[in-house]
Write a protein that holds these residues in place. Structure first.
Motif, mmCIF file in Angstrom:
data_model
loop_
_atom_site.group_PDB
_atom_site.id
_atom_site.type_symbol
_atom_site.label_atom_id
_atom_site.label_comp_id
_atom_site.label_asym_id
_atom_site.label_seq_id
_atom_site.Cartn_x
_atom_site.Cartn_y
_atom_site.Cartn_z
ATOM 1 N N ALA A 67 -7.523 -9.927 -8.225
ATOM 2 C CA ALA A 67 -6.704 -10.768 -9.103
ATOM 3 C C ALA A 67 -5.626 -11.488 -8.305
ATOM 4 N N ALA A 68 -5.028 -10.784 -7.323
ATOM 5 C CA ALA A 68 -3.994 -11.399 -6.482
ATOM 6 C C ALA A 68 -4.584 -12.544 -5.660
ATOM 7 N N GLU A 95 3.518 -3.913 -16.030
ATOM 8 C CA GLU A 95 3.165 -3.018 -14.919
ATOM 9 C C GLU A 95 2.134 -3.660 -13.991
ATOM 10 N N ARG A 96 1.093 -4.234 -14.578
ATOM 11 C CA ARG A 96 0.061 -4.848 -13.750
ATOM 12 C C ARG A 96 0.583 -6.126 -13.088
ATOM 13 N N MET A 97 1.431 -6.851 -13.778
ATOM 14 C CA MET A 97 2.003 -8.056 -13.204
ATOM 15 C C MET A 97 2.770 -7.727 -11.928
ATOM 16 N N ILE A 98 3.575 -6.665 -11.953
ATOM 17 C CA ILE A 98 4.357 -6.261 -10.777
ATOM 18 C C ILE A 98 3.427 -5.875 -9.630
ATOM 19 N N SER A 99 2.370 -5.116 -9.954
ATOM 20 C CA SER A 99 1.411 -4.694 -8.926
ATOM 21 C C SER A 99 0.747 -5.890 -8.270
ATOM 22 N N ILE A 100 0.340 -6.866 -9.077
ATOM 23 C CA ILE A 100 -0.348 -8.037 -8.542
ATOM 24 C C ILE A 100 0.605 -8.901 -7.723
ATOM 25 N N ILE A 101 1.832 -9.082 -8.213
ATOM 26 C CA ILE A 101 2.814 -9.875 -7.466
ATOM 27 C C ILE A 101 3.083 -9.248 -6.104
ATOM 28 N N GLU A 102 3.206 -7.926 -6.073
ATOM 29 C CA GLU A 102 3.438 -7.233 -4.795
ATOM 30 C C GLU A 102 2.295 -7.505 -3.827
ATOM 31 N N ARG A 103 1.070 -7.467 -4.328
ATOM 32 C CA ARG A 103 -0.093 -7.731 -3.468
ATOM 33 C C ARG A 103 -0.114 -9.189 -3.010
ATOM 34 N N MET A 104 0.304 -10.095 -3.882
ATOM 35 C CA MET A 104 0.343 -11.505 -3.504
ATOM 36 C C MET A 104 1.367 -11.746 -2.397
#
Length: 353
Positions: A149-150, A171-180
């Motif tokens: 997704a990232a 929660e998922r938004m934060i995880s994806i942003i961190e990966r981006m």
């Protein structure tokens, strides 16, 4: 003359005046030379190159885009005066294809063009995916790993990604942003696999209805159910679907809801249906609904309608439902044409607040 020789002959000096050539590399500079020579002379010169050099040159030519006059003048010093008078040049897929067809057999031309089209199609893929409904994109990403997704969101237009991320939950938004943020360049084979999958799924993603569209479709379905049957199953649906059924019910527009129209709009609906549709529909209506219809009409029209209802043969239940549905369809049609306005859920909430 090889592309390497062309580069050495044309770019022995790294600068020209106050302009540098840092934006163009290798075969890109040679591609500018060929474009300045024109199709005929460029094609003749291309015949002296090896197949690998032709492949490299046409790849660069297809992706050049617009090269400013200043850059052309710097890169092609020996043609400086002519280029300065002629302005900029444009490298395009069609120009590369035209030159290729003059110097290579058809099967080799097709092979090189397919290689060139790949990156061009990839750019088009991301543009088309960015143009999809944001809810559809979010629904697609829900089944993907956060890292995938990232990678996908990193290739979308920033404003699209910014609207999609909140739809995935905090929660998922934060995880994806961190990966981006932490993401290095995605390996080519992985990115190619993502793009191939996305290409296959594109039609399905685009065809997925949004939550609003699904609720509207269900509201239309319920509108066409027998009213008694709908009222019978509604309590169970409210119990089983507490988060969605109330929203669907709000979107429903039933025959009884016609009384929420202003008087002029309701009269327009009544006068737009044909034959005995109106008296048949009102024959099976509840008394308060029937009286509201009457109250909107001039006295002479009201008396004539009442008399017609009283003297007509008792219509079948299905005929009443069909007539009421015709009035509803007429109201929706007039609303779609901008002749009337249907009440919205927000307006109803304000009315009863």
């Amino acid at each position: 003359m090889t592309t390497d020789k062309i580069e050495r002959a044309s770019y022995s000096s790294p600068s020209f005046g106050n302009v540098t050539t840092k934006k163009l590399k290798g075969a890109e500079k040679a591609a500018v030379l060929f474009l300045c020579l024109g199709e005929e002379r460029g094609s003749a010169l291309m015949k002296s190159l090896s197949e690998n050099e032709i492949r490299s040159l046409t790849h660069s030519m297809a992706g050049l885009g617009v090269i400013s006059a200043a850059m052309v003048e710097e890169v092609m010093k020996e043609f400086g005066e002519a280029v300065a008078n002629g302005g900029s040049v444009v490298g395009s897929f069609s120009m590369a294809e035209a030159m290729l067809r003059k110097v290579l057999p058809e099967e080799k031309v097709g092979s090189i063009l397919r290689e060139i089209r790949g990156p061009l199609q990839e750019r088009d893929l991301w543009a088309r995916f960015s143009a999809l409904n944001e809810t559809s994109i979010a629904n697609y990403l829900r089944s993907e790993h956060d890292q995938t997704a990232a990678a996908i969101l990193s290739n979308l237009e920033p404003n699209v990604a910014a609207n999609v991320l909140p739809l995935l939950g905090e929660e998922r938004m934060i995880s994806i942003i961190e990966r981006m943020v932490r993401m290095d360049a995605v390996p080519h084979h992985m990115m190619k696999q993502i793009e191939e999958t996305l290409q296959k799924d594109m039609a399905t993603v685009a065809a997925q209805p949004t939550l609003s569209e699904r609720q509207k479709n269900m509201a239309d379905l319920f509108n066409r159910l027998d009213n008694q049957l709908f009222e019978k199953v509604s309590p169970k649906l409210e119990q089983r679907l507490p988060d969605t059924f109330p929203d669907i019910r709000q979107r429903m527009f039933t025959f009884d809801d016609l009384i929420k129209l202003d008087a002029n709009s309701l009269v327009r609906v009544m006068r737009s249906v044909e034959g005995n549709t109106l008296p048949v529909a009102l024959r099976g209506a509840k008394d308060p609904v029937k009286e509201h219809f009457f109250s909107c009409l001039p006295s002479r029209s009201r008396d004539m309608l009442k008399e017609e209802i009283q003297t007509m043969e008792t219509p079948k239940k299905r005929d009443i439902k069909e007539a009421q549905r015709d009035l509803l369809d007429c109201a929706r049609q007039l609303a779609s044409e901008g002749q009337i306005e249907l009440p919205t859920a927000d307006e109803e909430e304000e009315e009863y607040a």
